[in-house]
Design a protein around this motif. Sequence first.
Motif, PDB file in Angstrom:
ATOM      1  N   ASP A   1     -10.347   0.653   4.434  1.00 25.06           N
ATOM      2  CA  ASP A   1      -9.797  -0.029   3.234  1.00 25.06           C
ATOM      3  C   ASP A   1      -8.765   1.078   2.833  1.00 25.06           C
ATOM      4  O   ASP A   1      -9.389   2.228   2.199  1.00 25.06           O
ATOM      5  N   ASP A   2      -7.632   0.893   2.871  1.00 26.73           N
ATOM      6  CA  ASP A   2      -6.479   2.054   2.526  1.00 26.73           C
ATOM      7  C   ASP A   2      -6.997   3.176   3.245  1.00 26.73           C
ATOM      8  O   ASP A   2      -6.617   3.333   4.497  1.00 26.73           O
TER       9      ASP A   2
ATOM     10  N   ASN B   1      -2.072 -11.779  -6.191  1.00 22.72           N
ATOM     11  CA  ASN B   1      -3.471 -11.542  -5.264  1.00 22.72           C
ATOM     12  C   ASN B   1      -4.799 -11.208  -6.332  1.00 22.72           C
ATOM     13  O   ASN B   1      -5.713 -11.399  -5.776  1.00 22.72           O
TER      14      ASN B   1
ATOM     15  N   HIS C   1      -6.209  -3.060   5.104  1.00 25.61           N
ATOM     16  CA  HIS C   1      -7.513  -3.121   5.694  1.00 25.61           C
ATOM     17  C   HIS C   1      -7.550  -3.430   7.180  1.00 25.61           C
ATOM     18  O   HIS C   1      -6.718  -3.944   7.680  1.00 25.61           O
TER      19      HIS C   1
ATOM     20  N   ILE D   1       1.713  -5.391   6.942  1.00 27.42           N
ATOM     21  CA  ILE D   1       1.518  -4.592   5.784  1.00 27.42           C
ATOM     22  C   ILE D   1       2.507  -4.777   4.643  1.00 27.42           C
ATOM     23  O   ILE D   1       2.421  -4.174   3.624  1.00 27.42           O
TER      24      ILE D   1
ATOM     25  N   ALA E   1      -4.936  -4.834  -0.024  1.00 25.30           N
ATOM     26  CA  ALA E   1      -4.716  -3.543   0.330  1.00 25.30           C
ATOM     27  C   ALA E   1      -4.530  -3.629   1.903  1.00 25.30           C
ATOM     28  O   ALA E   1      -5.501  -4.395   2.526  1.00 25.30           O
TER      29      ALA E   1
ATOM     30  N   ARG F   1     -10.064  -0.693  -5.193  1.00 27.97           N
ATOM     31  CA  ARG F   1      -9.951  -0.877  -3.804  1.00 27.97           C
ATOM     32  C   ARG F   1     -11.562  -1.748  -3.528  1.00 27.97           C
ATOM     33  O   ARG F   1     -12.306  -1.678  -4.344  1.00 27.97           O
ATOM     34  N   SER F   2     -11.770  -1.879  -2.253  1.00 27.54           N
ATOM     35  CA  SER F   2     -12.974  -2.393  -1.908  1.00 27.54           C
ATOM     36  C   SER F   2     -14.217  -1.621  -2.448  1.00 27.54           C
ATOM     37  O   SER F   2     -14.161  -0.443  -2.348  1.00 27.54           O
TER      38      SER F   2
ATOM     39  N   ASP G   1     -10.673  -5.855  -1.134  1.00 24.95           N
ATOM     40  CA  ASP G   1      -9.567  -5.812  -1.553  1.00 24.95           C
ATOM     41  C   ASP G   1      -8.383  -6.221  -0.419  1.00 24.95           C
ATOM     42  O   ASP G   1      -7.750  -5.372   0.170  1.00 24.95           O
TER      43      ASP G   1
ATOM     44  N   ARG H   1      -2.796  -6.661   5.593  1.00 23.84           N
ATOM     45  CA  ARG H   1      -3.055  -7.101   4.057  1.00 23.84           C
ATOM     46  C   ARG H   1      -2.942  -8.885   4.266  1.00 23.84           C
ATOM     47  O   ARG H   1      -2.466  -9.423   5.360  1.00 23.84           O
TER      48      ARG H   1
END
Lengths: 293, 293
Positions: free
Chosen positions: B141-142, B121, B162, B280, B160, B7-8, B157, B112
């Motif tokens: 983020d998530d 992606n 966000h 999403i 995901a 993730r980010s 990311d 997303r």
Amino acid sequence: MWRKSVRSHIVGKVELDKARLQHDLEALAAVPRVEEEYDEFSSGYWKNLSLWNSSGEADDTMYRDIQGSAKPTAHAAKAPYLDELIHTVFDSKIVKMARARNLVDAMVIPHRDFIELNKDNDQYFRTFMVLEDNGSAFHSDDDTVIHMRPGEIWYLDAAAPHSAVNFSSDSRQALCVDFAFEGSFTEDQIFADKSFYRPDLEPEIVVRKPFTTDHRDKLVQLGGIIDNDNFKDILFLMSRVHYRYDVPAAETYEWFVEACRLADDTTLTAKAEGVRDYMIGQRALGERLVAAA
Amino acid sequence: MWRKSVRSHIVGKVELDKARLQHDLEALAAVPRVEEEYDEFSSGYWKNLSLWNSSGEADDTMYRDIQGSAKPTAHAAKAPYLDELIHTVFDSKIVKMARARNLVDAMVIPHRDFIELNKDNDQYFRTFMVLEDNGSAFHSDDDTVIHMRPGEIWYLDAAAPHSAVNFSSDSRQALCVDFAFEGSFTEDQIFADKSFYRPDLEPEIVVRKPFTTDHRDKLVQLGGIIDNDNFKDILFLMSRVHYRYDVPAAETYEWFVEACRLADDTTLTAKAEGVRDYMIGQRALGERLVAAA
């Protein structure tokens, strides 16, 4: 039967030249929006182009008390038909400001205007003419919801609580022309050609659903969830109710303050009362309250 | 201890020259906002200036897959320090787009990105560097909420769920630089000077309040008031919850769809499911759903 009152009402009518109008609407739609003063009480897409104003500067969107008439800006040259209407329909010597406005998927919540300026409220005379038909765009004035039709020239009673909305994502451009008088005047004085003066026309008033105490309770019960983060969401949600249900726009602020009291949050309640007083009560020149602070 | 994931996360750090940066921030703040494609899923003041893009046109804000590097626009010349950072910090040969972004009293709801484009992606690499400290501005983020500090270079990311928010009316400018790769790559490849690569830095993760079933119930109970008019208000209200309470951003859409089901309105429920899937889930290139229609 529509009873004429001191509130907003139709004062005139123009048969719009659709082909010439279309040119102007497209030209104005192509102008990028000017970055305006941050406005915490609007939502969505809100555009405001000065055609005539006190400075003649295209980027100046502020209404000011001026001597004489407003000056055309560079935007007026892009909209020759609208500029001609301002000259030929209205008495251009007493036009203080002319703006092309748009509102898309957007709302201006109930408020009063002009309460900061120097003259008595009844010395200002604001007219508003919708240029595009949009069945999802409405104005509200005190306890009336109006669907304005293209070409109708409305007097807007800016001193009464009023609001505007466009529930759709379709354009709804309009021409807003402001006048100010010294001393007494009659409505027909705004027109260059008195044949445009049509105080007899019936407006399209929106028939709303009954507003019930159950509905009111549900709105106030939003106090169970209201907090600093969703304060503005809930204010906007409540501000849309009067467009569909038969209740005066100003009552929005009663539910809103009651919801904050129900949340038992004194800071939030004080903030809500502050917004109410700022929007529909008295306020000082230049004072700004940030609802979302 | 922060566990690095797919993730980010922070990939680098720049010591910003505050005086030079201030010049650029003021110059970019003075650029009027470009009228962007209508975006029904943002609220508030959202600005997006292309510094480098595929066409070199300042008004072009669209991300596109391109061969080679992006071209500087007229806005890059107004921000010489940021332009220099893009050249000296990053490998400018593989920069696909660079934007100066701002978000004021505004939110981009959980979504997303990049799911419309051609590459997998994981071939896209988006970096984001906040330029002004703002304690009321967050990214999510998530299931993590982040307060980014000036000079941190974040990998976002975008695939995901966000979201981004600025709860205040203070500015929060940022520099967003996009890369795209063919085949395998390592994160340090985005840097011209590897000393900027700092995958070891700890981020400021926001500690949130516990999210309770009672809170969840209250949100779903908004189904008692939800309708076509306040659909977007309630979506936005729900989208802010995860910033303060420990719950993944994507769950917003579960409450939202449940609230519409509670309202027993199949049209509204279908619309809410459509928004969820659009934001999403998968979506086709160019497909647009109008939440407020």
